[in-house]
Write a protein that holds these residues in place. Structure first.
Motif, PDB file in Angstrom:
ATOM      1  N   ILE A 138      10.425   7.636 -12.956  1.00  0.00           N
ATOM      2  CA  ILE A 138       9.181   7.930 -13.676  1.00  0.00           C
ATOM      3  C   ILE A 138       8.756   9.362 -13.400  1.00  0.00           C
ATOM      4  CG2 ILE A 138       6.733   7.349 -13.825  1.00  0.00           C
ATOM      5  CD1 ILE A 138       7.472   4.459 -13.272  1.00  0.00           C
ATOM      6  N   SER A 139       8.884   9.807 -12.141  1.00  0.00           N
ATOM      7  CA  SER A 139       8.505  11.181 -11.784  1.00  0.00           C
ATOM      8  C   SER A 139       9.355  12.191 -12.543  1.00  0.00           C
ATOM      9  CB  SER A 139       8.656  11.375 -10.271  1.00  0.00           C
ATOM     10  OG  SER A 139       8.412  12.720  -9.913  1.00  0.00           O
ATOM     11  N   GLY A 188       0.815  -1.210   0.000  1.00  0.00           N
ATOM     12  CA  GLY A 188       0.000   0.000   0.000  1.00  0.00           C
ATOM     13  C   GLY A 188       0.844   1.254   0.000  1.00  0.00           C
ATOM     14  N   ARG A 189       1.892   1.249   0.832  1.00  0.00           N
ATOM     15  CA  ARG A 189       2.765   2.418   0.872  1.00  0.00           C
ATOM     16  C   ARG A 189       3.616   2.525  -0.379  1.00  0.00           C
ATOM     17  NH1 ARG A 189       4.922   4.774   6.267  1.00  0.00           N
ATOM     18  NH2 ARG A 189       5.967   5.834   4.594  1.00  0.00           N
ATOM     19  N   GLY A 190       4.087   1.358  -0.841  1.00  0.00           N
ATOM     20  CA  GLY A 190       4.948   1.389  -2.016  1.00  0.00           C
ATOM     21  C   GLY A 190       4.225   1.763  -3.295  1.00  0.00           C
ATOM     22  N   LEU A 191       2.958   1.340  -3.401  1.00  0.00           N
ATOM     23  CA  LEU A 191       2.191   1.614  -4.619  1.00  0.00           C
ATOM     24  C   LEU A 191       1.351   2.877  -4.532  1.00  0.00           C
ATOM     25  CD1 LEU A 191       0.979  -2.006  -5.455  1.00  0.00           C
ATOM     26  CD2 LEU A 191       2.943  -0.784  -6.391  1.00  0.00           C
ATOM     27  N   ALA A 192       1.368   3.553  -3.373  1.00  0.00           N
ATOM     28  CA  ALA A 192       0.591   4.792  -3.243  1.00  0.00           C
ATOM     29  C   ALA A 192       0.980   5.837  -4.289  1.00  0.00           C
ATOM     30  CB  ALA A 192       0.752   5.354  -1.824  1.00  0.00           C
ATOM     31  N   PRO A 193       2.274   5.972  -4.640  1.00  0.00           N
ATOM     32  CA  PRO A 193       2.625   6.953  -5.682  1.00  0.00           C
ATOM     33  C   PRO A 193       1.970   6.691  -7.030  1.00  0.00           C
ATOM     34  CG  PRO A 193       4.581   6.319  -4.443  1.00  0.00           C
ATOM     35  CD  PRO A 193       3.480   5.401  -4.013  1.00  0.00           C
ATOM     36  N   ILE A 194       1.535   5.453  -7.286  1.00  0.00           N
ATOM     37  CA  ILE A 194       0.899   5.166  -8.571  1.00  0.00           C
ATOM     38  C   ILE A 194      -0.379   5.984  -8.728  1.00  0.00           C
ATOM     39  CG2 ILE A 194      -0.231   3.348  -9.915  1.00  0.00           C
ATOM     40  CD1 ILE A 194       1.778   1.389  -8.881  1.00  0.00           C
ATOM     41  N   ALA A 195      -1.128   6.149  -7.619  1.00  0.00           N
ATOM     42  CA  ALA A 195      -2.336   6.976  -7.684  1.00  0.00           C
ATOM     43  C   ALA A 195      -1.975   8.422  -8.006  1.00  0.00           C
ATOM     44  CB  ALA A 195      -3.095   6.894  -6.358  1.00  0.00           C
ATOM     45  N   ILE A 206       0.686   9.370  -9.716  1.00  0.00           N
ATOM     46  CA  ILE A 206       1.082   9.383 -11.129  1.00  0.00           C
ATOM     47  C   ILE A 206      -0.152   9.346 -12.024  1.00  0.00           C
ATOM     48  CG2 ILE A 206       2.299   8.081 -12.910  1.00  0.00           C
ATOM     49  CD1 ILE A 206       4.241   7.145 -10.750  1.00  0.00           C
ATOM     50  N   GLN A 207      -1.146   8.535 -11.657  1.00  0.00           N
ATOM     51  CA  GLN A 207      -2.372   8.459 -12.451  1.00  0.00           C
ATOM     52  C   GLN A 207      -3.091   9.799 -12.467  1.00  0.00           C
ATOM     53  OE1 GLN A 207      -5.037   5.403 -11.116  1.00  0.00           O
ATOM     54  NE2 GLN A 207      -6.525   5.756 -12.743  1.00  0.00           N
TER      55      GLN A 207
END
Length: 461
Positions: free
Chosen positions: A212-213, A176-183, A185-186
């Motif tokens: 990516i950022s 959850g913490r690791g993939l939070a930046p995906i939201a 980015i979206q």
């Protein structure tokens, strides 16, 4: 299903497979250990009895042998073993059947079923010299061993299950913490899709996401710079276009207008001569009519190329004159004009762009709408702060007709609309069109303005 949920389910299944595999390994080892333990105890006991009986046989003391059997019969059962003394009168007689070994372990039935070893039994015949045939029967009883193994295995199972649960929770939280930046980015990509090229992403903890950022921010900066350059090019192109229109308008006004006026003056003076014949007067009238027609045509061309009233009296007066002329020509359609605010300090590009947009909209009404009523509203909204949010100063223009409308998704927009869109985007504004069949067309234009102490000026790029 989200990536976090998919990874969590996949890792949970992996842990469950590990749990099943570990359980099978523990149970298999437990079964082997129990078997080896009880087998070893049974063999050892049998060996001790064999040694004792052999020693007694060598000594030739039957009474001692009988005493030994008596002591063995009194044992009947010990840890891991059940010992029975069975007697029969002759070899032909059947030996009494001993009861089956009942496993009474302090463990669940399923565990007992999985780990209990194969039945182990050892027999030793003894000829005591009398009419009785004696048999020592040693059976393995794994009850105590199963109880001990269950206690050890239960702790291992509990620790393993606790480890699996904690691991799944930690993995879920970490994902959850690791993939939070995906939201984030979206959200940024959605902003880019809607034209918000000034949006930037922060740096993330994961190096891959940080790369990516960085690429996203570089892309957004390039798009923003390109849009600003396109706006500037469009603005300059429109300015050059208006300048090119301005020169012919001035030439028509200065040269053709003056010449036509001179022709009209000469024709009038000729017509006032007493010696003129009737034929001469007819030609003079013809000259006057042609001159008037040429003057009207030249005046209309000058107005379309560059309305002088726009430079002399401002945007509101120019729109009023254009709409009045339009209403006088198109008697079956009435255009109403409303305005609110001060537009005197608008810059030249904003004034001419709004004028051209309204001009093109009225042309489209005549060509396509079949409307009998048009409403044009223009409003300047001063900047303000309300509810903790800052609302910028902007110019709003609404153009609405009650015509037949069209299917917004199915019609191809022509050069007229593209021209309006280019003018609005050159002013960093936004244009929206809403329409349906039978409900007319609504055009809304928002152009940001920069509030200054001296008035309102448009701010480019």
């Amino acid at each position: 299903m989200s990536l976090r949920a998919r990874l969590s389910i996949l890792i949970t299944l992996l842990f469950l497979l590990m749990l099943v595999g570990g359980s099978m390994f523990i149970i298999n080892n437990a079964r082997r250990a129990i078997h080896d333990e009880v087998q070893s105890a049974a063999r050892f006991t049998l060996q001790l009895i064999e040694i004792a009986l052999t020693s007694i046989d060598d000594a030739g003391q039957p009474e001692v042998e009988e005493a030994l059997l008596s002591r063995v019969s009194q044992l009947e059962s010990s840890r891991h073993l059940q010992i029975r003394i069975l007697r029969r009168s002759s070899l032909d007689d059947a030996m009494p059947v001993a009861p089956d070994v009942q496993i009474k372990a302090d463990a669940p039935d399923w565990f007992v079923t999985l780990v209990k070893p194969q039945f182990i039994e050892h027999r030793r015949l003894i000829n005591t010299g009398d009419r009785w045939i004696t048999e020592i029967q040693i059976r393995a009883d794994p009850s105590d061993e199963i109880s001990e193994v269950w206690q050890d295995s239960r702790d291992i199972f509990a620790m393993f299950i606790l480890f699996v649960v904690l691991s799944v929770l930690i993995v879920y939280y970490t994902l959850g913490r690791g993939l939070a930046p995906i939201a984030v980015i979206q959200t940024g990509l959605e902003g880019i899709e809607h034209g918000d090229y000034r949006l930037r992403l922060p740096r993330f903890n994961l190096p891959e996401l940080s790369q990516i950022s960085e690429r996203f921010n570089l892309m957004a900066a390039v798009l923003d710079r390109t849009r600003q350059e396109n706006r500037e090019l469009t603005r300059k192109s429109l300015a050059i276009q208006e300048l090119e229109r301005q020169h012919p308008a001035h030439e028509l006004h200065d040269e053709l207008g003056q010449s036509i006026a001179a022709i009209r003056a000469v024709a009038s003076s000729i017509g006032q001569c007493e010696a003129d014949t009737e034929a001469l007067k007819d030609r003079v009238n013809t000259i006057n009519e042609v001159s008037n027609h040429m003057y009207d045509v030249a005046r209309g061309m000058m107005h379309r190329l560059r309305p002088a009233v726009l430079d002399e009296f401002g945007l509101v007066r120019a729109l009023q004159d254009m709409i009045d002329d339009w209403n006088s020509v198109h008697e079956d359609v009435f255009c109403e004009f409303k305005f609110t605010g001060d537009f005197d300090l608008l810059d030249e590009n904003t004034r001419i762009s709004i004028y051209r947009i309204v001009q093109e909209s009225l042309t489209n009404v005549i060509k396509h709408s079949q409307a009998n009523k048009v409403l044009i509203e223009m409003c300047r909204i001063d900047g303000r702060v309300a509810g903790g949010e800052e609302y910028p100063c902007e110019l709003q223009v609404k153009i609405e007709d009650n015509g037949v409308g069209f299917d917004e998704t199915g019609i191809k927009r022509g050069l007229g609309f593209l021209g309006m869109q280019e003018r609005v985007e050159a002013l960093a504004g936004r244009i929206r069109i809403s329409t349906e069949h039978g409900k007319g067309v609504k055009i809304k234009i928002d152009i940001p303005l920069a509030s200054e102490a001296t008035g309102t000026q448009h701010e480019f790029g």
